[in-house]
Every structure is written in structure tokens, then in C-alpha cells.
Design a protein around this motif. Structure first.
Motif, PDB file in Angstrom:
ATOM      1  N   PHE A  30      11.937  30.818 -13.541  1.00 19.37           N
ATOM      2  CA  PHE A  30      11.860  31.022 -14.807  1.00 19.37           C
ATOM      3  C   PHE A  30      13.369  29.974 -15.107  1.00 19.37           C
ATOM      4  N   ASP A  31      13.696  29.089 -15.588  1.00 20.92           N
ATOM      5  CA  ASP A  31      14.583  27.795 -15.865  1.00 20.92           C
ATOM      6  C   ASP A  31      15.872  27.734 -14.597  1.00 20.92           C
ATOM      7  N   GLY A  32      14.838  27.644 -14.012  1.00 18.49           N
ATOM      8  CA  GLY A  32      15.738  26.892 -12.516  1.00 18.49           C
ATOM      9  C   GLY A  32      15.777  28.397 -11.772  1.00 18.49           C
ATOM     10  N   GLU A  33      15.590  29.488 -11.535  1.00 14.28           N
ATOM     11  CA  GLU A  33      15.507  30.118 -10.676  1.00 14.28           C
ATOM     12  C   GLU A  33      14.044  30.393  -9.782  1.00 14.28           C
ATOM     13  N   VAL A  34      14.018  30.842  -8.827  1.00 16.38           N
ATOM     14  CA  VAL A  34      13.038  30.924  -8.563  1.00 16.38           C
ATOM     15  C   VAL A  34      12.517  32.597  -7.762  1.00 16.38           C
ATOM     16  N   PHE A  35      11.639  32.921  -8.321  1.00 14.58           N
ATOM     17  CA  PHE A  35      11.224  34.717  -8.071  1.00 14.58           C
ATOM     18  C   PHE A  35      10.295  34.864  -7.068  1.00 14.58           C
ATOM     19  N   ALA A  36      10.281  35.364  -5.563  1.00 16.95           N
ATOM     20  CA  ALA A  36       8.579  35.606  -4.943  1.00 16.95           C
ATOM     21  C   ALA A  36       8.363  36.629  -5.169  1.00 16.95           C
ATOM     22  N   MET A  37       7.128  36.367  -4.775  1.00 17.14           N
ATOM     23  CA  MET A  37       5.795  37.522  -5.584  1.00 17.14           C
ATOM     24  C   MET A  37       5.294  37.872  -4.348  1.00 17.14           C
ATOM     25  N   SER A  38       6.026  39.481  -4.938  1.00 16.38           N
ATOM     26  CA  SER A  38       4.862  40.455  -3.293  1.00 16.38           C
ATOM     27  C   SER A  38       3.994  40.824  -3.254  1.00 16.38           C
ATOM     28  N   GLY A  39       3.373  41.183  -2.258  1.00 18.02           N
ATOM     29  CA  GLY A  39       1.727  41.371  -2.398  1.00 18.02           C
ATOM     30  C   GLY A  39       1.279  41.835  -2.836  1.00 18.02           C
ATOM     31  N   GLY A  40      -0.134  42.744  -3.825  1.00 19.45           N
ATOM     32  CA  GLY A  40      -0.196  43.842  -4.422  1.00 19.45           C
ATOM     33  C   GLY A  40      -1.422  45.325  -4.022  1.00 19.45           C
ATOM     34  N   THR A  41      -2.194  45.748  -3.513  1.00 21.35           N
ATOM     35  CA  THR A  41      -2.350  46.273  -3.163  1.00 21.35           C
ATOM     36  C   THR A  41      -4.005  46.619  -2.767  1.00 21.35           C
ATOM     37  N   VAL A  42      -4.772  47.337  -2.031  1.00 18.83           N
ATOM     38  CA  VAL A  42      -6.146  46.858  -2.345  1.00 18.83           C
ATOM     39  C   VAL A  42      -6.904  47.683  -3.395  1.00 18.83           C
ATOM     40  N   ASN A  43      -6.742  48.062  -4.167  1.00 21.57           N
ATOM     41  CA  ASN A  43      -6.864  48.704  -5.138  1.00 21.57           C
ATOM     42  C   ASN A  43      -6.687  46.988  -6.643  1.00 21.57           C
ATOM     43  N   HIS A  44      -5.454  47.086  -6.388  1.00 17.21           N
ATOM     44  CA  HIS A  44      -4.596  46.006  -7.469  1.00 17.21           C
ATOM     45  C   HIS A  44      -5.753  44.308  -6.903  1.00 17.21           C
ATOM     46  N   GLY A  45      -6.343  44.258  -5.810  1.00 16.81           N
ATOM     47  CA  GLY A  45      -6.614  42.957  -5.329  1.00 16.81           C
ATOM     48  C   GLY A  45      -8.654  43.320  -5.930  1.00 16.81           C
ATOM     49  N   ARG A  46      -8.616  44.507  -5.489  1.00 18.61           N
ATOM     50  CA  ARG A  46      -9.943  44.915  -5.736  1.00 18.61           C
ATOM     51  C   ARG A  46     -10.444  44.700  -7.299  1.00 18.61           C
TER      52      ARG A  46
END
Length: 189
Positions: A30-46
Motif C-alpha cells: 500500500f503506497d510504499g508500505e508492506v503488510f505480511a499476510m498470515s495464513g488461514g484456517t483449514v476450512n478457509h483453504g479448502r
């Protein structure tokens, strides 16, 4: 997925692309700033995997349109913002000429979780609406059998259709119709 701000110096988009290729996890920009994305749950992934598979199967024989999973970024129009949806589709020739992101999606899908729901419904949807090519925005619950399809009408206004257990979901942007249970098969809440 939840984003947490990384404490890095401001990066240009090109620096971000080079830097992220070396990282083990995904980051939104976002406009020069970086944000790490955390993992999701098993249901989210499925659930995300199933919705992507349905879209990909529908578009597999298309010469124009392609389905993309959660590993592909979308560049927000008229900005320096790059975000990861759970799935997307594009039919725009310009997106075939890029290798790190797309800019002209016709369909975007987000799988909701308690930590991302407000962002996906609010600020992220407003960002996505900057894309004139976007026709449908789909929110898929990971906590109950529910899918919401936001569709742009002929007046460029967004209308929502809610689907629950027993319904047939329709994604007009890619001509896909499926029983909602196909997404939630074997999922326990």
C-alpha cells in the motif's frame, strides 16, 4: 488472512516485487508500505481451493479468460496498491502481458474469516471497485454455508444476491452456475 505491517523502509513497487520474491510468505503493498499476510484456517483453504477449482474448470477451455488463485496479486487501479484475493478471473488481454499481477479482473472472490471480514466487506471492496472491469465480487463465508455475490448492474451500481444451503449460485461474469454445497462439501463448522 490477516495483514500485519512490516517495519521496512518505504519501497517502490519494483523494490517490493524483487523483495517479495525472496520472502516465504505473501505481502500486500500500500503506497510504499508492506503488510505480511498470515495464513488461514483449514476450512478457509479448502473453501478457497474449491471455489478456485470451480472457476478454473469453467474457464479451462477459454481462449480469453483465465482463473487465478490466491498466489496472484491484483493491482488496484490508479494507485500503488497490490492485494491478494482468494481467487479471481480476468478476460482482459492486458493481463496476459504481465507476470507479477493483474489489473483488470472481472471476478474477485474473498473467503471471509472473523479477522478479515470487516476489511473484505469495507476497505478492500472499495479498493476493488476502482477497477472498471470488475463485474462481480464474491464473499464466501468460512463459518456457515453462505455466499454473497455483489454484481454491478447496468447503472454501475452494486447489487447483492445472498445464497444459503440448498441454493444454486450464479456467477454471471464467467457463466458459472453451481450448487452451493459443492463449495462446502465435508466442511464442519
Amino acid at each position: 488472512m490477516v495483514a500485519a505491517q512490516e517495519h521496512l523502509p518505504r519501497l517502490t513497487p519494483q523494490e517490493y516485487f524483487a523483495w517479495e520474491e525472496q520472502q516465504e510468505i505473501k505481502h500486500e503493498y500500500f503506497d510504499g508500505e508492506v503488510f505480511a499476510m498470515s495464513g488461514g484456517t483449514v476450512n478457509h483453504g479448502r473453501i478457497g481451493g474449491r471455489i478456485f477449482a470451480l472457476i478454473d474448470d469453467r474457464l479451462s477451455e477459454s481462449d480469453r479468460c483465465i482463473a487465478l488463485n490466491s498466489d496472484v496479486k491484483i493491482k488496484i487501479q490508479a494507485s500503488e496498491k497490490y492485494v491478494y484475493p482468494d481467487a479471481s478471473a480476468t478476460c482482459d488481454e492486458r493481463d496476459r502481458q504481465t507476470t507479477q499481477f493483474i489489473s483488470h479482473p472481472s471476478l474477485i472472490v474473498e473467503v471471509l474469516s472473523p479477522s478479515t471480514e470487516a476489511y473484505d466487506r469495507g476497505k478492500k471492496f472499495k479498493l476493488y471497485q476502482r477497477s472498471p472491469s470488475l463485474v462481480e465480487y464474491v464473499l464466501v463465508s468460512a463459518e456457515e454455508i453462505e455466499i454473497e455475490v455483489f454484481r454491478k448492474n447496468e447503472r454501475d451500481k452494486w447489487e447483492v444476491t445472498n445464497y444459503v444451503a440448498g441454493d444454486t449460485v450464479e456467477l454471471e461474469s464467467i457463466g458459472l452456475t453451481f450448487a452451493i454445497e459443492r463449495v462446502y462439501r465435508g466442511i464442519e463448522f
